[in-house]
Scaffold this motif. Structure first.
Motif, PDB file in Angstrom:
ATOM      1  N   VAL A 147       0.875  -1.187   0.000  1.00 56.72           N
ATOM      2  CA  VAL A 147       0.000   0.000   0.000  1.00 56.72           C
ATOM      3  C   VAL A 147       0.904   1.226   0.000  1.00 56.72           C
ATOM      4  CG1 VAL A 147      -1.676   1.348   1.332  1.00 56.72           C
ATOM      5  CG2 VAL A 147      -1.909  -1.145   1.182  1.00 56.72           C
ATOM      6  N   ALA A 159      -7.405   0.110   3.290  1.00 53.77           N
ATOM      7  CA  ALA A 159      -6.660  -0.322   2.100  1.00 53.77           C
ATOM      8  C   ALA A 159      -5.793  -1.531   2.428  1.00 53.77           C
ATOM      9  CB  ALA A 159      -5.799   0.829   1.589  1.00 53.77           C
ATOM     10  N   LYS A 186      -2.297  -0.957  -3.755  1.00 55.05           N
ATOM     11  CA  LYS A 186      -3.324   0.078  -3.472  1.00 55.05           C
ATOM     12  C   LYS A 186      -2.660   1.391  -3.113  1.00 55.05           C
ATOM     13  CE  LYS A 186      -7.455  -1.985  -3.392  1.00 55.05           C
ATOM     14  NZ  LYS A 186      -8.611  -1.450  -4.117  1.00 55.05           N
TER      15      LYS A 186
END
Lengths: 363, 326
Positions: free
Chosen positions: B258, B318, B290
């Motif tokens: 992420v 996320a 993400k």
């Protein structure tokens, strides 16, 4: 009620020494009594013109990139550079090959640059001079930095920055002028006012009567000079440089000249300017003016002229030959001077372009 | 060893650099007598004098161009632009000159300058004071973009930026100027540029961020640990040139990633990292990469600002989405 106060002397000095016909109209400076020095100015202007002619010819035959000729403006570049000491620093616009030649930039370097090769700006001669500034006016602030460096080191040196009439409409011009004024930096701003910024005339550029008067807004000296009179240009720039080196502050000099050529080889000036204007201006051009004066003095003969033209032609031809023989740079060189040493993140990209260029060469 | 916050660490580094190298010139608007609008240059003018600590006219383009000239003359200008929102007039000088002077003269002239600017939102500042446009600078070849996220890294990275022979844009996350105090030894030691810092080792997911978002990201890693998830946290620190080695070896280990940044999503630097992972790290990935970012809006003024800033919740959401892929 509005109270009017007189804040400043709004007179702008104008210096002209030789008239358009080559006859003196003003007092000659001391250096002008030395004919050798005048001949040196003349030779530099002739060489500049020859180089410009040849560069345009090379462009027209596909052997040079877009080129900005200084035809008609040779007295500005040559006069400015002749006024400088070797250890002063020049920050030129893209039409100052005359100044660059006098400073010791070689014709081969100039041709390499306009031929699309960054190596052309790696001068062997004036190591501290800046390369030609292409984004108009962006060179002015650099000159204040160079001048500040000189001032911080207590050196009796100065920076000379040259731009065109159009550049005076830009913020960078004002910001640099203002910085130079407030810190009293050893810098001389020269505006080569050739009356045209591509297709925009001087009148459409600003409502100010002169460009020199823009100096008054920031509290520094401003004056005009006949930019087609190389003696006058050298004289006023020398005077401004002496002031700058002596810690007496910066100056703005507007040199009035005329661009007899197109803006560049990519331009067609007949689209926006009448032929009559150009032919009238040919009568004031700087090279024949000084030749007439030298001839009248008895310091220059038809034979001298013939010899000079031949010599200049040979010099330029030799430079062209050397330029055309310049080995192409290697593809990977685009990475070599991005940073002092290439970051590892870019090594793969460098490898890739090298491999692809080898494949092209092999094929 | 003094305990200092990030802003004081910047001041310490500037002081040390000026002490050790006479060529270092600090300049900018209000950096002298006033000590800078955030006080980053506090005390410098008293110590080093007005020749080397220069209050400039209000002239961002002019003083950036001036710094190019100074740097070309072998000085080491450290220029402050007060807020990122006022940096844009300087971009012409940065992109056309500072970042390419070495290249266009084939090494004859160089530009060892540092442009410092506080950046980012979250301090309820007026309009135009809260932008995070670091990706614009990261797109410029020949330039380094460096962002510290702790007092120690501010000290070491600023010294490194000043010592570096090339131009550096040094962006200071002003939201965390006073958030964390650390013992920073004033030893003049620079940290390496072009290196990411692994702030926390982990094996299940890699969280990549920089600047002020370090705070929420580390908090996210703490929360995940409570769920039994081991998160590795990377502070990119030097955006360009990017240290992909550290990023790739982390993602090879975790398989999940992420990226968190405050700047708007589209064209943000997170996209570059995600693209690198897609190009060269795809086979390590167990889940899509993400991004948790600011929205593609103008950063709101203070009334809505908190809705814009990536929050701990958004980071956790996320991360949990990414962790769901098996």
């Amino acid at each position: 009620m509005t109270d009017h106060r007189s804040l400043h002397n709004l007179e702008i000095g104008f210096t002209g020494i030789l008239g358009a016909d080559g006859k003196p109209i003003g007092e000659l400076p001391e250096f002008a009594s030395n004919h050798k020095q005048l001949i040196a100015l003349y030779r530099a202007m002739v060489l500049t013109r020859r180089l410009d002619e040849q560069a345009v010819a090379l462009q027209r035959t596909g052997r040079l990139g877009t080129y900005a000729s200084s035809l008609g403006q040779e007295a500005v570049g040559v006069g400015v550079a002749a006024a400088m000491n070797n250890n002063d620093v020049l920050l030129p616009s893209f039409r100052e090959q005359g100044a660059q030649l006098v400073r010791g930039v070689t014709m081969v370097e100039i041709l390499r640059y306009w031929g699309g090769d960054e190596r052309g700006s790696c001068f062997e001669g004036p190591k501290e001079d800046f390369p030609a500034a292409i984004p108009v006016g962006s060179q002015f602030p650099h000159a204040t930095g160079v001048a500040l460096a000189m001032k911080l080191r207590n050196e009796a040196r100065a920076a000379v920055v040259v731009g065109g009439d159009g550049s005076t409409s830009k913020g960078d011009f004002y910001e640099a002028l203002n910085l130079a004024g407030v810190w009293q930096l050893p810098v001389v701003f020269v505006i080569s006012n050739n009356q045209w910024a591509i297709s925009v005339s001087r009148k459409k550029q600003t409502a100010a009567k002169t460009l020199a008067q823009k100096a008054l807004a920031v509290g520094i000296a401003g004056e005009q000079v006949d930019g087609n009179d190389v003696i006058a240009v050298r004289f006023v720039v020398e005077r401004a440089l002496e002031r700058a080196r002596a810690g007496q502050g910066p100056s703005l000099i507007e040199a009035l000249t005329y661009r007899l050529s197109d803006h560049t080889t990519a331009d067609d000036a007949t689209r926006y300017r009448p032929d009559e204007e150009v032919s009238a201006r040919w009568k004031k051009e700087p090279v024949s003016r000084l030749r007439t004066y030298l001839t009248d003095l008895g310091a220059w003969t038809g034979k001298d002229e013939e010899t000079l033209l031949n010599e200049s032609t040979v010099q330029v031809e030799e430079a062209v030959t050397a330029y055309l023989a310049t080995p192409l740079p290697q593809a990977g060189e685009m990475f070599d001077h991005l940073f002092e040493s290439l970051p590892s993140d870019l090594e793969n990209q460098r490898k890739q372009v090298e491999e692809l260029s080898r494949e092209k060469t092999d094929a | 060893m003094p305990e200092v916050d990030l802003l004081q660490a910047v001041n310490m580094a500037l002081t040390k650099a000026m002490e050790t190298d006479d060529r270092v010139i600090v300049l900018g608007e209000d950096v002298g007598v006033d000590g800078g609008v955030f006080r980053a240059t506090n005390g410098l003018i008293e110590r080093f004098g007005a020749e080397r600590v220069r209050d400039t006219p209000l002239s961002e383009a002019g003083i950036t161009g001036l710094s190019v000239g100074l740097a070309a003359q072998d000085f080491r200008p450290v220029l402050e632009i007060q807020f990122m929102g006022f940096i844009y007039p300087a971009i012409d000088q940065i992109i056309n000159h500072a970042s390419r002077l070495r290249n266009r003269t084939r090494g004859r002239l160089t530009c060892p300058m540092v442009l410092r600017a506080p950046f980012g939102g979250g301090i309820h500042a007026p309009e135009h004071h809260s932008e995070s446009t670091e990706a614009m600078f990261a797109h410029i070849p020949g330039l380094r973009v460096v962002i510290p996220s702790s007092p120690k890294r501010a000290y070491g990275l600023l010294l490194a930026a000043i010592e570096n022979p090339d131009p550096v844009v040094f962006l200071e996350p002003k939201r965390i100027y006073h958030v964390q105090k650390e013992n920073v030894e004033d030893d003049g030691k620079a940290l390496p540029l072009d290196r990411c810092f692994v702030l926390r080792e982990g094996s299940d997911i890699t969280l990549i961020t920089w600047g002020a978002m370090i705070v929420e990201t580390l908090a996210g890693a703490d929360q995940l640990a409570e769920d039994g998830v081991s998160a590795e946290v990377i502070d990119v620190a030097t955006l360009t040139p990017l240290d992909t080695d550290t990023i790739f070896s982390s993602v090879e280990k975790t398989g999940r990633c992420v990226i968190v940044h405050e700047a708007a999503r589209t064209g943000g630097f997170g996209g570059e990292i995600a693209a690198r992972l897609a190009e060269d790290g795809l086979l390590s990935l167990l889940a899509p990469v993400k991004r948790v970012t600011g929205y593609d809006t103008v950063i709101p003024m203070p009334r809505l600002e908190h809705h814009y800033m990536p929050s701990l919740d958004r980071i956790l959401t996320a991360a949990r989405e990414v962790l769901e892929y098996s």
